[in-house]
Design a protein around this motif. Sequence first.
Motif, PDB file in Angstrom:
ATOM      1  N   CYS A  75       0.831  -1.212   0.000  1.00 39.28           N
ATOM      2  CA  CYS A  75       0.000   0.000   0.000  1.00 39.28           C
ATOM      3  C   CYS A  75       0.861   1.257   0.000  1.00 39.28           C
ATOM      4  N   ARG A 133       2.413   1.681  -3.394  1.00 38.54           N
ATOM      5  CA  ARG A 133       1.391   2.115  -4.344  1.00 38.54           C
ATOM      6  C   ARG A 133       1.135   3.616  -4.211  1.00 38.54           C
ATOM      7  N   LEU A 134       1.077   4.100  -2.960  1.00 33.96           N
ATOM      8  CA  LEU A 134       0.850   5.528  -2.755  1.00 33.96           C
ATOM      9  C   LEU A 134       2.018   6.363  -3.269  1.00 33.96           C
ATOM     10  N   GLU A 144       4.121   5.520  -5.695  1.00 33.64           N
ATOM     11  CA  GLU A 144       4.085   5.474  -7.159  1.00 33.64           C
ATOM     12  C   GLU A 144       2.971   6.362  -7.707  1.00 33.64           C
ATOM     13  N   ARG A 145       1.830   6.389  -7.012  1.00 30.25           N
ATOM     14  CA  ARG A 145       0.725   7.242  -7.464  1.00 30.25           C
ATOM     15  C   ARG A 145       1.158   8.704  -7.445  1.00 30.25           C
ATOM     16  N   LYS A 146       1.887   9.085  -6.400  1.00 32.44           N
ATOM     17  CA  LYS A 146       2.365  10.471  -6.311  1.00 32.44           C
ATOM     18  C   LYS A 146       3.366  10.758  -7.433  1.00 32.44           C
ATOM     19  N   LYS A 147       4.259   9.824  -7.737  1.00 30.61           N
ATOM     20  CA  LYS A 147       5.220  10.029  -8.825  1.00 30.61           C
ATOM     21  C   LYS A 147       4.497  10.185 -10.164  1.00 30.61           C
ATOM     22  N   TRP A 148       3.502   9.349 -10.403  1.00 31.71           N
ATOM     23  CA  TRP A 148       2.762   9.436 -11.656  1.00 31.71           C
ATOM     24  C   TRP A 148       2.000  10.755 -11.741  1.00 31.71           C
ATOM     25  N   ALA A 149       1.433  11.189 -10.606  1.00 27.59           N
ATOM     26  CA  ALA A 149       0.686  12.456 -10.590  1.00 27.59           C
ATOM     27  C   ALA A 149       1.619  13.641 -10.828  1.00 27.59           C
ATOM     28  N   GLU A 159       0.805  12.106 -15.577  1.00 25.96           N
ATOM     29  CA  GLU A 159       0.259  10.930 -16.241  1.00 25.96           C
ATOM     30  C   GLU A 159      -0.894  10.380 -15.425  1.00 25.96           C
ATOM     31  N   ASN A 160      -1.810   9.694 -16.089  1.00 22.19           N
ATOM     32  CA  ASN A 160      -2.935   9.050 -15.407  1.00 22.19           C
ATOM     33  C   ASN A 160      -2.547   7.637 -14.988  1.00 22.19           C
ATOM     34  N   ILE A 161      -3.149   7.231 -13.897  1.00 25.46           N
ATOM     35  CA  ILE A 161      -2.867   5.866 -13.405  1.00 25.46           C
ATOM     36  C   ILE A 161      -3.794   4.885 -14.089  1.00 25.46           C
TER      37      ILE A 161
END
Length: 105
Positions: free
Chosen positions: A88, A91-92, A94-99, A103-105
């Motif tokens: 978890c 995942r959080l 990586e979500r911040k890096k993508w944001a 880019e969209n997840i």
Amino acid sequence: MMKTKNLVIALIVAAVLIALVPLFALKGAEFGGSDDAGSVMIEEITGSYEPWFTPVLETMIDGELPGEVESLFFCLQTGIGVGIIAFCMGRLVERKKWADNGENI
């Protein structure tokens, strides 16, 4: 970068000290579980204590589990929990890096 590295090292040293200091400071102390301490306290207060629940595995095998097996189950449970938490958290991150990259997840 150096500040962060020093902070991480200091936190690791603090965690190790928190784990080791009680072992050396309290020589001859017995470290028991909270279940045992609770039943002893209830026995002192009420004068009698009878458990109302028997563990499922102990009922299935008609006896008490050896300490090694209990430790194994506890370690497995801990490992599964740590794996879920680490997943978890990763995942959080990586979500911040993508944001941050737009880019969209």
